[in-house]
Write a protein that holds these residues in place. Sequence first.
Motif, short mmCIF file in Angstrom:
data_model
loop_
_atom_site.label_atom_id
_atom_site.label_comp_id
_atom_site.label_asym_id
_atom_site.label_seq_id
_atom_site.Cartn_x
_atom_site.Cartn_y
_atom_site.Cartn_z
N LEU A 295 -16.63 -11.02 -3.18
CA LEU A 295 -15.34 -10.34 -3.48
C LEU A 295 -15.16 -8.99 -2.76
N ILE A 296 -15.51 -9.10 -1.46
CA ILE A 296 -15.23 -7.77 -0.28
C ILE A 296 -13.86 -7.72 0.01
N ALA A 297 -13.10 -6.67 -0.07
CA ALA A 297 -11.98 -6.69 0.65
C ALA A 297 -11.83 -5.39 1.97
N GLY A 298 -11.41 -5.99 2.74
CA GLY A 298 -11.10 -4.82 3.92
C GLY A 298 -9.85 -4.50 3.96
N VAL A 299 -9.69 -3.26 4.24
CA VAL A 299 -8.13 -2.68 4.33
C VAL A 299 -7.97 -1.86 5.50
N ASP A 300 -6.73 -1.95 6.34
CA ASP A 300 -6.40 -1.30 7.37
C ASP A 300 -4.90 -1.27 7.65
N GLU A 301 -4.25 -0.28 8.46
CA GLU A 301 -2.98 0.13 8.46
C GLU A 301 -2.73 0.05 10.10
N ALA A 302 -1.25 -0.16 10.05
CA ALA A 302 -0.65 -0.12 11.57
C ALA A 302 0.36 0.82 11.47
N GLY A 303 0.45 1.41 12.62
CA GLY A 303 1.81 2.41 12.66
C GLY A 303 1.82 3.72 12.46
N ARG A 304 0.50 4.46 12.65
CA ARG A 304 0.43 5.82 11.90
C ARG A 304 1.08 6.66 13.23
N GLY A 305 0.93 6.09 14.51
CA GLY A 305 1.66 6.87 15.68
C GLY A 305 3.01 6.83 16.21
N PRO A 306 3.65 5.95 15.80
CA PRO A 306 4.99 5.54 16.18
C PRO A 306 5.88 6.64 15.76
N LEU A 307 7.25 6.94 16.25
CA LEU A 307 8.16 7.84 15.98
C LEU A 307 9.14 7.20 15.01
N ALA A 308 8.99 6.01 14.55
CA ALA A 308 9.94 5.16 13.86
C ALA A 308 9.18 4.08 13.26
N GLY A 309 10.27 3.63 11.94
CA GLY A 309 9.66 2.48 11.21
C GLY A 309 8.64 2.77 10.24
N ALA A 310 8.26 1.97 9.44
CA ALA A 310 7.13 2.16 8.31
C ALA A 310 5.77 2.18 8.75
N VAL A 311 4.76 2.55 8.08
CA VAL A 311 3.23 2.53 8.22
C VAL A 311 3.04 1.17 7.41
N VAL A 312 2.30 0.24 7.80
CA VAL A 312 2.03 -1.03 7.19
C VAL A 312 0.50 -0.98 6.87
N ALA A 313 0.09 -1.33 5.97
CA ALA A 313 -1.34 -1.54 5.50
C ALA A 313 -1.56 -3.15 4.77
N ALA A 314 -2.40 -3.44 5.22
CA ALA A 314 -2.94 -5.01 4.89
C ALA A 314 -4.27 -4.81 4.05
N ALA A 315 -4.71 -5.68 3.02
CA ALA A 315 -6.01 -5.84 2.45
C ALA A 315 -6.22 -7.43 2.50
N VAL A 316 -7.43 -7.64 2.73
CA VAL A 316 -7.92 -9.19 2.72
C VAL A 316 -9.30 -9.27 2.06
N ILE A 317 -9.32 -10.36 1.26
CA ILE A 317 -10.68 -10.93 0.85
C ILE A 317 -10.99 -12.38 1.73
N LEU A 318 -11.77 -12.36 2.35
CA LEU A 318 -12.16 -13.71 3.13
C LEU A 318 -13.11 -14.30 2.39
N PRO A 319 -13.10 -15.65 2.34
CA PRO A 319 -14.22 -16.60 1.47
C PRO A 319 -15.62 -16.32 2.39
N ALA A 320 -16.63 -16.88 1.58
CA ALA A 320 -17.92 -17.02 2.13
C ALA A 320 -17.82 -17.67 3.59
N HIS A 321 -16.94 -18.78 3.69
CA HIS A 321 -16.92 -19.46 4.84
C HIS A 321 -15.60 -19.64 5.36
N TYR A 322 -15.36 -19.37 6.45
CA TYR A 322 -13.90 -19.45 7.01
C TYR A 322 -14.26 -19.41 8.73
N GLU A 323 -12.90 -20.17 9.35
CA GLU A 323 -13.04 -20.30 10.74
C GLU A 323 -11.59 -19.45 11.16
N LEU A 324 -12.11 -18.54 11.95
CA LEU A 324 -11.31 -17.47 12.31
C LEU A 324 -11.70 -17.23 13.84
#
Length: 199
Positions: free
Chosen positions: A8-37
């Motif tokens: 149960l490891i989560a990774g978290v990152d954000e997008a949109g720190r540099g723009p002059l407009a709009g929200a900053v958005v963050a996401a957190a994800v827990i991946l399963p032991a096996h996945y196809e990405l």
Amino acid sequence: MVSPDRQLIAGVDEAGRGPLAGAVVAAAVILPAHYELPGLNDSKKLSEARRERLFELIQAQAVSFAIVAVAATEIDRINILQASLQAMKEAVTALATQPDFVYVDGNRCPRWDYRSEALVQGDSRLDCIAAASILAKVSRDRAMVDMELQYPGYGFARHKGYPTSAHMSALQSLGPCPEHRRSFAPVARSLAAQSQEAQ
């Protein structure tokens, strides 16, 4: 990249720190032991088409994920760094399955009680952070495309709010819209110029 050998490891990152407009958005994800990405990587290193495909695959395969936006008005109130940390904290808190450990992209973690570690360029080092970066980036890009429909003329669908020459030209001719970040210098200058013209 590798997935850390913990449960149960989560990774978290954000997008949109540099723009002059709009929200900053963050996401957190827990991946399963096996996945196809296939092709999973830092969102900035992927084509838009690849990000869109992985966006769907990540949500379908994740143990849990959450996406949170902090609005431009809040960015102006608390500053972009604090807004980014707030978005990341809220994203992890919003996970339906709470993690045992959190990896944060960047050089600092939000103030929280989670066991965690900040990793510079983590989105190129850990799959869970790369997955979070894609969810955040695609979500924010889609919101900026919608914003173009609400506030036409600025080119938000193309530059996503970043200070490109086209955006700066539109800002000068149209002035800021309600989604512009007033605390960012180019927007503040535009507002000041408008105020002088009105006098």
